[in-house]
Structures are given as C-alpha cells and as structure tokens.
Motif scaffolding. Sequence first.
Motif, PDB file in Angstrom:
ATOM      1  N   SER A 101      -1.729  -2.138  -8.284  1.00 13.17           N
ATOM      2  CA  SER A 101      -2.787  -1.985  -8.046  1.00 13.17           C
ATOM      3  C   SER A 101      -3.473  -3.317  -7.960  1.00 13.17           C
ATOM      4  O   SER A 101      -4.292  -3.861  -6.856  1.00 13.17           O
TER       5      SER A 101
ATOM      6  N   LYS B 249      -4.488  -9.057  -1.042  1.00 13.36           N
ATOM      7  CA  LYS B 249      -5.649  -8.790  -0.122  1.00 13.36           C
ATOM      8  C   LYS B 249      -6.446  -9.986   0.035  1.00 13.36           C
ATOM      9  O   LYS B 249      -6.851 -10.270   0.910  1.00 13.36           O
TER      10      LYS B 249
ATOM     11  N   HIS C  25      -2.204  -5.801  -5.532  1.00 11.07           N
ATOM     12  CA  HIS C  25      -2.328  -5.340  -4.133  1.00 11.07           C
ATOM     13  C   HIS C  25      -3.813  -5.871  -3.914  1.00 11.07           C
ATOM     14  O   HIS C  25      -3.953  -6.623  -2.765  1.00 11.07           O
TER      15      HIS C  25
ATOM     16  N   GLY D 180       0.765  -1.173  -0.038  1.00 16.07           N
ATOM     17  CA  GLY D 180       0.081   0.101  -0.148  1.00 16.07           C
ATOM     18  C   GLY D 180       0.872   1.253  -0.135  1.00 16.07           C
ATOM     19  O   GLY D 180       0.546   1.989  -0.687  1.00 16.07           O
TER      20      GLY D 180
END
Length: 556
Positions: A270, A277, A273, A246
Amino acid sequence: MLKHLYIKNFTLIDQLDIAFHSGFSVITGETGAGKSIILGAIGLLLGNRADSRQIKQGEKKCTIEAHFDLSNYGFEPFFEEHDIDFEPDDTIVRRELTATGKSRAFINDTPVSLQMMRALGEQLIDIHSQHQNLLLQKDDFQLNVVDIIAQNNKELTAYRSAYQDYKEAERRLSEVKEQISKAQENEEFMRFQFSELDSAGLIEGRQEELEQESETLSHAEDIKTAFYEADNLLNDDDNGVIRKLGQSLDSLGNIEKVYPKAQELAQRLSSVHIELKDIAGEVGSEVENIDFDPSRLDNINQQLDLLNALEQKFHVSTEKELIDIRDNIAEQLKNIDNSDEELELLEQEVKTKLAACEKQAEKLTGLRRKAIKTVEEQMSSRLIPLGIPNVRFKVELSPKPLSLDGADKVQFLFSANTSTAMEPVAQVASGGEIARVMLSLKAMVSGAVKLPTIIFDEIDTGVSGKIAQKMALIMQEMGNNNRQVISITHLPQIAALGSSHYKVEKEETVEGTRSHMCELNKEQRVSEIAQMLSGADVSDAALQNARELLDLIKKK
C-alpha cells in the motif's frame, strides 16, 4: 667601558687576551705593527661587515669577544626591549666568523642579528679614524653636532613623525592624481565598456540557468516522448502499473483474515502504491508541461552567445568575472565623476600636514639657534689653547627644503687668522687644524652623549710638540669625565699622558708574521717613549728625557 678584549685567529693575531682600564689610555707601535688589525677586530663587534679572508690562514674560525662595564650608562632599556639578559657589570659581545663565510653574533650569549649588534655597538664605542675627518664636509654631520648640543631628541622625533605624515599625505595625493589622470585618458573607452557590460544585464548564476534551459529546449521532443511513455506504463486503464498494483492489494486483502502475514505485505504494498501514484501524477503533469518553443530557444541562445562573446573579449571564463569588471569600471567612473571633490580633500590634508610639519620645524630651528651660540663659544675656547690663537669659528644656519632632519642647513665656518675670511672648515683648514677641530668637536659632544668608550686613531696627525700635549690633555679630560678614551698615537707627548700604555708589535716567526699587544709597565713605558723621542737607537739622554716627560706629566 671596554674592560677586556679577546681576539683569536684574526689576520696576524694568534691570540690576544688583554684588559683595559678607565680614564685615558694610549696605544703605540710602529707603522704596520697591527694597530689597524685590532681596530678592525673591534669594528666587527660594532657590526661591521666580515670577510672570511680575515681569518688567520690555516684556521677554520676566528673569535672576537669584548667585555663591557655598562653600570653607569643607562643601557637597561635596550636589553629589555630586545629581551636580552642584562649584566651591567659584565656585558659580553662576541662575533664568530668561519672559513665558510658564516658569521654569528652574540650579546650575553644570546644569538642576535647583525643589525641588533650594530645598534648596540654604536652606543658602546666611537672609533674616530682619519677618514672621519671627511665628515666635516658633510652637512648632516655638522647638523648632528648642533642637535647633540641642543639636546632636541624629543622635538626631532616629533618633527620626523610630522614630516612622515606630511610625505605620506603628499604621496597619496600624487597617487590619486596619477590614477585620475590615467582614468580620464581612458574615460570614453571605459564608458563604452561599462555600457556594453551593463546592457548585458549580468546576473551571477544566470549563465548556468540559461545553459540548462537551452539544453532542455533542444531535447524537448525526446523528453516529452519519454514522459508520455512513462505515463502510459504507469496510468494505462488496462495494463498500467498502478491498476495492476491495486489489483494485487485487493488479492492480499482477501486473505488477511485467514493468513495474517498477508496483512503486513499488504501494508508495505500500500505504501508503494501511494508513492507510485504520486510519481505517476507528476509524470503526467510533466507530459503537459514540456513544450517545444523555438522562439524561446533562439532567445536563450542569443543571450548565451552575448555572454560568451563578452567573456572572450574581456579574457575571462565566467559571468561573475564579467560582473567584477563591470563594477570595477563603475568605481573608476565614479572616481572620475567625484575626482574634484576627492582631490580637494586630499590637497587640504596635505596643507594641514605641511603646516603641522613646518610648525615642528620652527621649534627645531629655535633650539638649534640657541645651541649654535654654545657651539661657537666652546669651539673657540677649545681651539685657542690648541695653537690657533686667532681662531674664528662660526656656525652658519640657513634654510633648506623640508627633509627628514628639518628645514635647516648647518655649515661650520673657520678661519685661523684675523686677516682671512671665514670659509667652510673642510675647505680652508690644514690637516693639523682639521684634527684639532675634530678633537674639539668630539670633546664637546662627549659631554652631552653618554658614550662609554671613544677611540682616537692617530687624531694627532699634523701636530707635534706643545700642541700635541694640549690635545692629550683634552683627551685626558674626556677620560676623567666618566669616559674611557683610548688614543692610538705616534707622539711621545700624547703617549706620556696616558694612565695606561699599550704597545703593539709585529714579529717574524717560523710560522709566519705575528702581531700582538701588551700593557707596558713603568720601565717599559720609559723605553717606549724614549724610542718615540729618538728613533731606533735609544740613548741615555733619550731615556732621561722620557723619564722627565713622564714625571712632568705626573706633576700636572
């Protein structure tokens, strides 16, 4: 009708190439001259067993070939059925035998099996040799004679079909009875086996699932520790991968306006990410899900032990095989439970098939009874002129258990004298009488069977003089009735009646013994018949007698 016979390198025959004619022909020659050799060669064309020893010594191959005229005998269906070219005016049947033991058969130059050659040969030529007189001792031969006169092919075919249906139903009933009997003997044991397998709650694929779950539970602590460590590395508030990723996104976002390439990298990061997650969330969930349950592990291992024990007991390696065994036992038990009903149905089927068979058998018996009168009348009328004036000939028809040829037993009864009781012909008739009975039977059935060629091999055994002449007249009559009749004979009375006369001779040469056959002209016939009348020394009187015998025959 046999038109031409060609034999090469067969036993004592170097080469024979001879034509035959319609009507009544005779073949003569001294004993041992080679008449039986010629019959043996013809026998090979009828599908008889071949032996490489029949090949002339020193040769590699022998060939026997015959040409037939079948234009008036209705053979076309046979050739159509077996997909063979049909040449009615010149049908060629050939057999080749090599010294290595190989045999080949041909019909109109088409290779065929020996079985097919035999099927055709049986319809082309009937060779009546002396051993065929023994057929009078056989019930099936006598029954066949009656069937030929009855012309009951259609009914006999229908009966045999019904009989085979009945026997098949009977076989099924017997088979099921045996199965039920064996099953009942083991019923208690099978019920125990079924209960054992059924209580195991067998489900296809479950064993693999249990083995996997057992493996998981056995390593629960290791699995939980691994997930905990992975969760900590991903989700730690200070140093976790998610937090640091992040922060990397924030850094790139700060320079997007001044460094456009950073925007593309930020978008890619992104995506990573978001995916990370999601993975981190699942890892965290697994930490909570994994829990060691000793009782569950114990229960699973008990189930696996049971499955392994059953597989070992029933000598299989998978749960699917145990399920198949369970279902098979269940089917057998079901059959036992329903056996009375199944047996009742099968027994009823047997009764129905038996009734149908018996009905067809009755039709056959009726036709045979009618034919018997014809046989008795014709045989008596034929035997009386053959020197048995007081002959009594009866066809006895008696019942017998159902068989492939019906429910009738046929026996020919015979008496040559009014004072003696009738007995089975083979038991009471002399050799000469049996010869006359067989000739009469052949003459009778030849009118009902479209057989192109009949060969009689010394059917005149035991007769002579006028009786021989009468027998010759019968064969001549058969030959005139759209049949080709050939008689091998030692009697001049029969030889003189032939419209064609062939002689078989044997000679000694430097290469060895040779046998050959030729057709005699008129003068040669006179000489041959004279020799048959008087023996080796042919006198002028014998020649005159031969001419008179031939002239007498012509006048008749």
